[in-house]
Design a protein around this motif. Structure first.
Motif, PDB file in Angstrom:
ATOM      1  N   UNK A  21       0.833  -1.203   0.000  1.00 38.27           N
ATOM      2  CA  UNK A  21       0.000   0.000   0.000  1.00 38.27           C
ATOM      3  C   UNK A  21       0.869   1.255   0.000  1.00 38.27           C
ATOM      4  N   UNK A  22       1.981   1.220   0.708  1.00 36.54           N
ATOM      5  CA  UNK A  22       2.860   2.390   0.721  1.00 36.54           C
ATOM      6  C   UNK A  22       3.455   2.643  -0.661  1.00 36.54           C
ATOM      7  N   UNK A  23       3.808   1.582  -1.356  1.00 35.21           N
ATOM      8  CA  UNK A  23       4.309   1.748  -2.727  1.00 35.21           C
ATOM      9  C   UNK A  23       3.234   2.367  -3.620  1.00 35.21           C
ATOM     10  N   UNK A  24       2.001   1.922  -3.465  1.00 33.06           N
ATOM     11  CA  UNK A  24       0.903   2.473  -4.273  1.00 33.06           C
ATOM     12  C   UNK A  24       0.666   3.939  -3.945  1.00 33.06           C
ATOM     13  N   UNK A  25       0.682   4.273  -2.642  1.00 29.34           N
ATOM     14  CA  UNK A  25       0.478   5.660  -2.230  1.00 29.34           C
ATOM     15  C   UNK A  25       1.564   6.541  -2.826  1.00 29.34           C
ATOM     16  N   UNK A  26       2.815   6.132  -2.668  1.00 29.45           N
ATOM     17  CA  UNK A  26       3.925   6.917  -3.201  1.00 29.45           C
ATOM     18  C   UNK A  26       3.799   7.069  -4.717  1.00 29.45           C
ATOM     19  N   UNK A  27       3.448   5.990  -5.393  1.00 32.04           N
ATOM     20  CA  UNK A  27       3.259   6.049  -6.845  1.00 32.04           C
ATOM     21  C   UNK A  27       2.160   7.020  -7.244  1.00 32.04           C
ATOM     22  N   UNK A  28       1.055   7.018  -6.515  1.00 36.85           N
ATOM     23  CA  UNK A  28      -0.048   7.934  -6.826  1.00 36.85           C
ATOM     24  C   UNK A  28       0.362   9.381  -6.592  1.00 36.85           C
ATOM     25  N   UNK A  29       1.097   9.643  -5.506  1.00 37.88           N
ATOM     26  CA  UNK A  29       1.550  11.011  -5.245  1.00 37.88           C
ATOM     27  C   UNK A  29       2.542  11.476  -6.309  1.00 37.88           C
ATOM     28  N   UNK A  30       3.368  10.578  -6.779  1.00 37.75           N
ATOM     29  CA  UNK A  30       4.321  10.941  -7.831  1.00 37.75           C
ATOM     30  C   UNK A  30       3.605  11.175  -9.152  1.00 37.75           C
ATOM     31  N   UNK A  31       2.645  10.353  -9.470  1.00 34.72           N
ATOM     32  CA  UNK A  31       1.965  10.465 -10.763  1.00 34.72           C
ATOM     33  C   UNK A  31       0.940  11.591 -10.785  1.00 34.72           C
ATOM     34  N   UNK A  32       0.199  11.740  -9.700  1.00 28.40           N
ATOM     35  CA  UNK A  32      -0.906  12.687  -9.703  1.00 28.40           C
ATOM     36  C   UNK A  32      -0.675  13.971  -8.944  1.00 28.40           C
ATOM     37  N   UNK A  33       0.465  14.069  -8.278  1.00 28.14           N
ATOM     38  CA  UNK A  33       0.745  15.271  -7.503  1.00 28.14           C
ATOM     39  C   UNK A  33       0.151  15.179  -6.107  1.00 28.14           C
TER      40      UNK A  33
END
Length: 188
Positions: A21-33
């Protein structure tokens, strides 16, 4: 502009990031701001309280930070990624058995996230227009190379990623988020 990268050197930091879940959260913040736990919850189908906990862990280890200037009231907490990329060391660079295990565990979780993303793209492909559907690719090849040749091929593939990252324009007409994933490895 060169993208910012965090290089992982601490076992605890690696273990913290190895949570799916942390990887997904970080990925979403990187991709979507920047985003709030509530908005992220809608994207990853998790409760805001769960996301707040994991955002706190990501902040503790230097992956994200709060973005208070984006809040419209005192209850709203915004978060942003601190880096565009994460550099995970090779297991051959590990200084201890614990570090080797942590690196391998994190790499497994990253591959899991890539696989999930690829599965989602296949599922979503039926909704794409013909031009977007035809533009993507998924391919592999088998080559017999030396370690030096594999290193050269990896560097060339990295240069391709850098080229298209530099050409990226999120506000360009017709631009959509595109993920380029590269793997080059000695076949087991």
């Amino acid at each position: 502009m060169n993208p910012s990268t965090v290089s992982l050197t601490d076992v605890k930091q690696m273990r913290a990031l190895a949570h799916p879940l942390r990887l997904r959260i970080l990925g979403e913040l990187r991709a979507g701001g920047p985003s709030t736990a509530g908005r992220l919850g809608d994207l990853v189908d998790e409760a805001p309280g769960t996301l707040s906990y994991h955002l706190g862990k990501l902040a503790q280890f230097g992956f994200v930070e709060e973005a208070p200037e984006l809040s419209t009231d005192r209850r709203e907490r915004w978060w942003r990624a601190l880096h565009e990329y994460t550099a995970i060391p090779s297991t051959s660079d590990a200084d201890s058995a614990a570090e080797t295990v942590a690196i391998a565990a994190l790499r497994h979780r990253v591959v899991d996230v890539y696989a999930a993303t690829l599965h989602q793209s296949v599922d979503a492909s039926t909704e794409l227009t013909a031009d977007w559907s035809a533009a993507g690719t998924s391919a592999d090849t088998l080559a017999h190379l030396t370690a030096a040749q594999l290193a050269e091929a990896s560097a060339e593939l990295g240069a391709v990623l850098e080229k298209w990252h530099a050409a990226s324009n999120a506000t360009g007409e017709g631009a959509e988020p595109v993920q380029l994933i590269v793997h080059a490895f000695r076949r087991p």
